[in-house]
Write a protein that holds these residues in place. Structure first.
Motif, PDB file in Angstrom:
ATOM      1  N   SER A  21       0.745  -0.799   0.215  1.00 13.93           N
ATOM      2  CA  SER A  21       0.095  -0.002  -0.255  1.00 13.93           C
ATOM      3  C   SER A  21       0.742   1.504   0.268  1.00 13.93           C
ATOM      4  O   SER A  21       1.733   0.836   0.729  1.00 13.93           O
ATOM      5  CB  SER A  21      -0.621   0.352   1.375  1.00 13.93           C
ATOM      6  N   PHE A  75       0.921   6.151   0.120  1.00 14.71           N
ATOM      7  CA  PHE A  75       0.434   6.898   0.429  1.00 14.71           C
ATOM      8  C   PHE A  75       1.173   8.054   0.113  1.00 14.71           C
ATOM      9  O   PHE A  75       2.415   8.552   0.113  1.00 14.71           O
ATOM     10  CB  PHE A  75      -0.089   6.958   2.510  1.00 14.71           C
ATOM     11  N   MET A 127      -4.223   5.857   7.133  1.00 14.88           N
ATOM     12  CA  MET A 127      -3.697   7.351   6.720  1.00 14.88           C
ATOM     13  C   MET A 127      -4.217   7.960   7.220  1.00 14.88           C
ATOM     14  O   MET A 127      -3.763   9.289   7.550  1.00 14.88           O
ATOM     15  CB  MET A 127      -3.762   7.014   5.239  1.00 14.88           C
ATOM     16  N   ASP A 128      -5.352   8.966   6.747  1.00 14.47           N
ATOM     17  CA  ASP A 128      -5.616   9.879   7.114  1.00 14.47           C
ATOM     18  C   ASP A 128      -6.159   9.941   9.061  1.00 14.47           C
ATOM     19  O   ASP A 128      -5.508  10.977   9.388  1.00 14.47           O
ATOM     20  CB  ASP A 128      -7.697   9.252   7.526  1.00 14.47           C
ATOM     21  N   GLN A 172      -2.044  10.965   8.950  1.00 15.47           N
ATOM     22  CA  GLN A 172      -2.115  12.285   9.117  1.00 15.47           C
ATOM     23  C   GLN A 172      -2.632  13.077  10.301  1.00 15.47           C
ATOM     24  O   GLN A 172      -2.463  14.019  10.771  1.00 15.47           O
ATOM     25  CB  GLN A 172      -2.664  12.468   7.998  1.00 15.47           C
ATOM     26  N   THR A 188       5.584  10.538   2.097  1.00 13.84           N
ATOM     27  CA  THR A 188       5.425   8.977   1.268  1.00 13.84           C
ATOM     28  C   THR A 188       5.572   8.061   2.476  1.00 13.84           C
ATOM     29  O   THR A 188       6.666   7.944   3.313  1.00 13.84           O
ATOM     30  CB  THR A 188       6.197   8.790   0.037  1.00 13.84           C
TER      31      THR A 188
END
Lengths: 371, 110
Positions: free
Chosen positions: A157, A159, A341-342, A345, A362
């Protein structure tokens, strides 16, 4: 000539850049004709109102509102007494509701005794430039988003969050044979347009040499040689980590080129920072690269990232660091949960106490399931 | 950024103070390139007061080093604090530039 200089307002109204002036309380006291031309707001609509009210609604590229205290360029200029050194791109709302990208500079206005009594902001509609950058972004994303391999034994995966519209990070994954996958996460020094242009060079270097990843050190040596040639007399470099994973056995071979140490987060949440050091890419030819071997067990996860994911400072000027990033990940119950990932972040932003992160980010995740 | 400059015979010892990052790299770059333009061929970059170096900071050091090599001079780094040592280790900076423990050791490189 004297007639020309009788009224500074006449001069300001003749500029192509929009100009407005606020008093110390950020109440708009002057709104130029060009400001009206660009935004559609007439002086009668805005003069006398606070600039932080719902007039301009300044936002950054990610939609974060800037009209609070610390992020407003005009407020900052008045508080610090300093003129903006680098113009800021903000999005403002025109009278018709349209979002207008603007390049903004702000300066404090002082009275005779040097006291800051207000501020002046000039702005320019940069829609044409931004449209160009948006196209560049599409081209770059097209080069980045590759079909990640689908294999029941492992999952890749990725990001990617650029700091500007285009970014300086690059990643790629390639199936090399029935069992082996080669991968790379690279970060061009700097960010913005120049770094983004170099990532397009990385695309072609990658496609030319990725089959060499059966030996990551050999791949790194070739990529380095190529980048020394590409950079030529320009002094710059890329940091990177590359490697190969055998989906049958979970054996991973890694080579570093100045990139951050990858993390292994085991199924039982224990963490290992993999030390794989190596010379930066593109500085000097004929420097040696080495390989580190690590073994993944089913359920383990290998994470590669650019330094933007952990070189984040908080309000007390402390650095998050790789260990801090790992702690956040385990607090999100990773690797039991999927990498969200949200949520990550959000945690990074919370740590930084800022509205946006300061570098390209990244993250590449290799999740190993085994047979 | 504050940069302390000392001379030891024909070696220029530069000690940048604080953080070499996006805000300070340019002023450090100007200083470093000026020293080289003034004819200095031997430079020690004393990092004892350097708390942080960004990748932009690394680029400036490399730019200075490449300029120095062109005139067949030499640049040596020394006295790295823990964080800077880690950065130079990960990037294997010692494959490009010699790194010494102390200023005295660095002086022996010339």
């Amino acid at each position: 000539m004297n007639d020309l200089l009788t009224s500074s307002e006449v001069i300001l109204d003749s500029l192509s850049d929009g100009v407005y002036v606020c008093d110390r309380d950020r109440r708009i006291v002057y709104w130029s004709k060009s400001a009206e031309r660009i935004t559609g707001w007439q002086p009668g609509d805005v003069v006398g109102r606070l600039c932080l009210e719902d007039v301009l609604c300044h936002e950054d590229k990610d939609g974060n509102r800037l009209c609070g205290e610390e992020h407003c360029p005009l407020h900052r200029a008045m508080v610090t007494g300093a003129t903006t050194t680098v113009p800021v791109i903000v999005y403002a709302r025109g009278k018709d509701g349209r979002k207008i990208p603007m390049q903004v500079t702000a300066a404090p206005i002082r009275n005779e005794s040097g006291e800051v009594v207000g501020g002046v902001e000039t702005f320019r509609d940069v829609s044409p430039v931004l449209q160009d950058l948006e196209r560049a972004k599409m081209i770059q994303l097209q080069a980045l988003v590759q079909d990640l391999p689908s294999d029941p034994r492992l999952r890749f995966s990725t990001f990617y969050l650029p700091h500007d519209i285009v970014g300086g990070d690059y990643y790629a994954v390639k199936q090399l044979d029935e069992d082996r996958y080669g991968f790379l996460v690279a970060d061009m020094e700097g960010h913005g347009l120049a770094a983004a242009l170099y990532t397009m060079q990385l695309v072609s270097v990658w496609s030319q040499h990725c089959q060499l990843l059966t030996s990551p050190a050999g791949f790194a040596a070739e990529v380095n040689k190529e980048l020394v040639r590409i950079f030529g007399r320009v002094v710059t470099f890329a940091t990177a980590v590359c490697g190969v994973i055998d989906a049958r056995a979970g054996k991973v071979s890694l080579t570093g080129a100045g990139g951050p140490p990858p993390l292994i987060i085991r199924a039982n949440k224990t963490m290992e920072k993999i030390k794989c050091t190596g010379p930066l890419f593109g500085v000097m030819e004929d420097v040696p690269y080495e390989e580190q071997i690590v073994e993944l067990e089913p359920g383990d996860s290998l994470l590669l990232f650019s330094d933007g994911a952990f070189e984040i400072r908080n309000a007390r000027d402390q650095l998050l660091g790789v260990d801090g990033l790992a702690k956040i990940l385990t607090s999100l119950d990773y690797p039991r949960n999927q990498l969200n990932m949200d949520a990550l972040q959000e945690e990074l932003l919370k740590f930084s106490n800022d509205i946006r992160l300061q570098d390209d980010i990244t993250i590449m995740e290799v999740r190993f399931w085994g047979q | 950024m504050k940069i302390v400059e000392k001379r030891e015979n024909d070696v220029c010892i530069l000690t940048p103070v604080g953080r070499l990052d996006v805000n300070t790299s340019e002023s450090f770059r100007e200083h470093l390139l000026q020293v080289i333009a003034d004819g200095t061929k031997n430079i020690i970059l004393d990092c004892q007061s350097l708390d942080y170096i960004s990748s932009g900071g690394l680029r400036v050091v490399l730019e200075g080093a490449k300029k120095i090599w062109q005139i067949e001079g030499k640049m040596v780094l020394c006295s790295l604090k823990e964080y800077i040592r880690e950065v130079f280790e990960v990037t294997q900076f010692d494959s490009f530039l010699p790194i010494a423990e102390t200023v005295e050791d660095a002086l022996k490189e010339f």
